[in-house]
Design an enzyme around this catalytic site. Sequence first.
Site, PDB file in Angstrom:
ATOM      1  N   GLU A 292       0.820  -1.206   0.000  1.00 33.57           N
ATOM      2  CA  GLU A 292       0.000   0.000   0.000  1.00 33.57           C
ATOM      3  C   GLU A 292       0.858   1.262   0.000  1.00 33.57           C
ATOM      4  O   GLU A 292       0.527   2.261  -0.651  1.00 33.57           O
ATOM      5  CB  GLU A 292      -0.943   0.012   1.205  1.00 33.57           C
ATOM      6  CG  GLU A 292      -1.991  -1.086   1.214  1.00 33.57           C
ATOM      7  CD  GLU A 292      -3.120  -0.859   0.234  1.00 33.57           C
ATOM      8  OE1 GLU A 292      -3.101   0.169  -0.490  1.00 33.57           O
ATOM      9  OE2 GLU A 292      -4.040  -1.703   0.177  1.00 33.57           O
TER      10      GLU A 292
ATOM     11  N   ASP B 257      -4.871  -9.459  -8.154  1.00 34.20           N
ATOM     12  CA  ASP B 257      -5.205  -8.679  -9.341  1.00 34.20           C
ATOM     13  C   ASP B 257      -4.046  -7.929  -9.989  1.00 34.20           C
ATOM     14  O   ASP B 257      -3.743  -8.096 -11.167  1.00 34.20           O
ATOM     15  CB  ASP B 257      -6.339  -7.702  -9.022  1.00 34.20           C
ATOM     16  CG  ASP B 257      -6.132  -6.955  -7.699  1.00 34.20           C
ATOM     17  OD1 ASP B 257      -5.071  -7.094  -7.076  1.00 34.20           O
ATOM     18  OD2 ASP B 257      -7.068  -6.209  -7.301  1.00 34.20           O
TER      19      ASP B 257
ATOM     20  N   GLU C 185     -19.433  -4.352  -3.853  1.00 26.80           N
ATOM     21  CA  GLU C 185     -18.077  -4.803  -3.542  1.00 26.80           C
ATOM     22  C   GLU C 185     -17.819  -6.205  -4.079  1.00 26.80           C
ATOM     23  O   GLU C 185     -16.785  -6.452  -4.705  1.00 26.80           O
ATOM     24  CB  GLU C 185     -17.849  -4.760  -2.026  1.00 26.80           C
ATOM     25  CG  GLU C 185     -16.471  -5.229  -1.567  1.00 26.80           C
ATOM     26  CD  GLU C 185     -15.355  -4.255  -1.883  1.00 26.80           C
ATOM     27  OE1 GLU C 185     -14.194  -4.575  -1.552  1.00 26.80           O
ATOM     28  OE2 GLU C 185     -15.619  -3.184  -2.472  1.00 26.80           O
TER      29      GLU C 185
ATOM     30  N   GLU D  90     -12.493   0.938 -10.181  1.00 25.69           N
ATOM     31  CA  GLU D  90     -12.112  -0.004 -11.238  1.00 25.69           C
ATOM     32  C   GLU D  90     -13.050  -0.024 -12.443  1.00 25.69           C
ATOM     33  O   GLU D  90     -12.608  -0.208 -13.583  1.00 25.69           O
ATOM     34  CB  GLU D  90     -11.973  -1.411 -10.666  1.00 25.69           C
ATOM     35  CG  GLU D  90     -10.792  -1.595  -9.738  1.00 25.69           C
ATOM     36  CD  GLU D  90     -11.032  -1.072  -8.332  1.00 25.69           C
ATOM     37  OE1 GLU D  90     -10.041  -0.925  -7.576  1.00 25.69           O
ATOM     38  OE2 GLU D  90     -12.207  -0.801  -7.974  1.00 25.69           O
TER      39      GLU D  90
END
Length: 517
Positions: free
Chosen positions: A127, A271, A379, A413
């Site tokens: 992160e 991902d 989600e 996204e």
Amino acid sequence: MARTRSILALAACLPSAFALPHNTPIDLRSPAPQRRADLPSAEERTQAVVDVFRRSWEGYTEYAFPNDELKPVTNGFSNSRNKWGASAVDALSTALVMGQKDIVNEIIEYIPTIDYFETPTEVSLFETTIRYLGGMLSGYDFLNGPLADLADNKTNVEQLLKQSENLANAMSFAFDTPSGVPYNGLNFEDRTTDGGPNGLATTGTLVLEWVRLSDLSGNKTYAALTEKAESYLLSPKPATSEPWPGLVGTNIDPETGEFLDASGGWVGGTDSFYEYLIKMYVYDPERYAEYKDRWVLAADSTIEHLTSHPASRPDLTFVAMYNGKNLRLISQHLACFDGGNFILGGTVLGEQRYIDYGLELVEGCHETYTATATGIGPETFAWDEKNVPSDQSTFYNESGFYITDAGYQLRPEVIESWYYAYRVTGDPKYQEWAWDAFNDIIDTTEVGSGYSSIRDVNAEDGGGFTDFQESFWFAEVLKYSYLIHAPEAEWQVGKDGKNAWVFNTEAHPFQVFDGSK
């Protein structure tokens, strides 16, 4: 249906969904499609996004800065990202492409004051890399390049690179393992780690940022650390961890570099490993041809083995998760970047089949938005006909999926993939979808001094607020919502497969490698 109340009077009557045929191939030689008659001008759309960005920034700076995030309901703040001002650093590249000079200078005046060697909380290598390191390096590229005129103090610009080195130096002990695969959870106080397995995404989504830092600083150690870690992902062991060519497991042992399972997909936790394979090739096709080859393997296996069509809506295409060779008919908002990644890969490689597949995925994720009461996708969602909840059977029959987690965490996204679809096809329907989604998101999440995550996208009012404004709201949602309507610029994704810039997974654009500093 989604609510139609708009943030602007000029958009008050925009419908929330536009009836379009599913999976219709786009003939790029045919006359350009016509824009919807009631769509505001591009200038009005981009200004609307800028206005929301500035409102978000003003709420953050009034009630939260220099802490990490704004709590807009209570006008408070939180520090989920080490108390270094995550929202400020994440906002920099968006302020730059929007030309918001006052905010740019406010941020670059602050960044040199951060002590990246001190934090009260555990540091996530992943992160911190994508948000802080990515944000500073992107700012440095812009302010030493096409947007240099936005910086009042050139010393602050140079500090963006110096602070990037400081942060990487502070985190580099993560790679001190027998294999070179890092640990992700870091304790700066005593230089210890969480000691647990690392993940595919948290290991495989470092290389773009650390390589860019090497290329800018001249210190090759940064690239070498992440390239060594990546080598275990490019040549996975044991063989059973790769159920299909290019598709690998999720958890990795930093002691040995070996995978601990064979489950995964294009979802959270895995991902952005796949995302970065093709993006490293965009960054430097000479050094990273092997990464491209691995992306092609993964893309081909995904098309052949993971493609799924809901029984109630066979016109839709989703990508399934897997455990070994057993499919799990479930996906996430996070996974909806996949359409854009296939489109990018197909454009760069000159392979229309990847573009076409990406556009199918874009259509599927669009349905997750238009089917809900708010016009926002959930989600997580699934389409396993054997497990449809009784209270969602009608919803499933109509939409092709049912909701398994109804929250919305201000995620980008879906709009991200629409951005790639528009850039490559030029079809204005993707701008229309993005404009509708932007308005629905603002309608539903606006509260107090900013915009908050919500609890239920299928409740008319969003089901209540979590009182949390993510830093990637600045970096991603507002950037993609702006760029899809913005004029041509060298950092925009190229329709012809030629790109001068490449976006990291936090939507921070980097200049592609050109052989010079």
